[in-house]
Design a protein around this motif. Structure first.
Motif, PDB file in Angstrom:
ATOM      1  N   SER A  96       0.812  -1.220   0.000  1.00  0.00           N
ATOM      2  CA  SER A  96       0.000   0.000   0.000  1.00  0.00           C
ATOM      3  C   SER A  96       0.846   1.271   0.000  1.00  0.00           C
ATOM      4  O   SER A  96       0.327   2.340  -0.272  1.00  0.00           O
ATOM      5  CB  SER A  96      -0.921   0.012   1.222  1.00  0.00           C
ATOM      6  N   GLY A  97       2.113   1.171   0.350  1.00  0.00           N
ATOM      7  CA  GLY A  97       2.975   2.350   0.393  1.00  0.00           C
ATOM      8  C   GLY A  97       3.051   3.013   1.748  1.00  0.00           C
ATOM      9  O   GLY A  97       4.037   3.667   2.056  1.00  0.00           O
ATOM     10  N   ASN A  98       2.021   2.869   2.564  1.00  0.00           N
ATOM     11  CA  ASN A  98       1.996   3.524   3.876  1.00  0.00           C
ATOM     12  C   ASN A  98       1.773   2.549   5.021  1.00  0.00           C
ATOM     13  O   ASN A  98       1.304   2.934   6.076  1.00  0.00           O
ATOM     14  CB  ASN A  98       0.894   4.587   3.917  1.00  0.00           C
ATOM     15  N   PHE A  99       2.100   1.294   4.823  1.00  0.00           N
ATOM     16  CA  PHE A  99       1.786   0.272   5.826  1.00  0.00           C
ATOM     17  C   PHE A  99       2.321   0.628   7.211  1.00  0.00           C
ATOM     18  O   PHE A  99       1.594   0.566   8.199  1.00  0.00           O
ATOM     19  CB  PHE A  99       2.330  -1.091   5.387  1.00  0.00           C
ATOM     20  N   CYS A 100       3.586   0.985   7.307  1.00  0.00           N
ATOM     21  CA  CYS A 100       4.175   1.267   8.620  1.00  0.00           C
ATOM     22  C   CYS A 100       3.507   2.449   9.300  1.00  0.00           C
ATOM     23  O   CYS A 100       3.192   2.403  10.492  1.00  0.00           O
ATOM     24  CB  CYS A 100       5.680   1.514   8.492  1.00  0.00           C
ATOM     25  N   ILE A 101       3.259   3.505   8.557  1.00  0.00           N
ATOM     26  CA  ILE A 101       2.610   4.690   9.129  1.00  0.00           C
ATOM     27  C   ILE A 101       1.180   4.364   9.545  1.00  0.00           C
ATOM     28  O   ILE A 101       0.752   4.697  10.654  1.00  0.00           O
ATOM     29  CB  ILE A 101       2.623   5.849   8.112  1.00  0.00           C
TER      30      ILE A 101
END
Length: 137
Positions: free
Chosen positions: A66-71
């Motif tokens: 998704s590109g923003n998994f960690c955030i």
């Protein structure tokens, strides 16, 4: 402590095309994921982003990053970007203690995504993401 491979998660830019390969070439039947209702992690779960295969013993997950998994999930480890192996153990507390005693960081979301499964995530020394999970006793 006993263990087994629970699942392998492979990154897939084109989830449907990749799922069709496993279905048509290997005869693997795609299943619906047993997501935790409303409490699962924050990642897109539509069929364009996730495919799930389960033979009753081991699972294969295909996931598009998704590109923003960690955030989005407050993790310092991204188990989707390069995939991960999931190992099921019978004593997750013992694993947590071993990691803490060696000062090894791990994300500990608890029962985060799958019904009835506690999960932690850690990077091994070769920088592979590893999910370690356990069903409650």
């Amino acid at each position: 402590m006993s263990w087994r491979i629970h699942h392998v998660s492979l990154p897939a830019r084109y989830v449907r095309e990749t799922a069709d390969f496993y279905n048509q070439i290997l005869g693997m039947k795609e299943n619906s994921p047993p997501w935790k209702a409303k409490e699962r992690g924050d990642f897109p779960i539509d069929e364009q982003n996730v495919a799930w295969f389960d033979d009753g013993k081991t699972q294969l997950h295909l996931a598009r990053h998704s590109g923003n998994f960690c955030i989005d999930n407050n993790f310092h480890i991204d188990p989707i970007v390069n995939g991960h192996v999931a190992i099921e153990v019978d004593d997750l507390d013992a694993v947590r203690e071993r990691l803490r005693s060696r000062n090894i960081y791990f994300a500990d979301p608890g029962n985060w995504a799958l019904n009835g499964v506690e999960q932690i995530y850690v990077m091994d020394p070769a920088s592979n993401a590893v999910e370690i999970n356990c069903r409650p006793r």
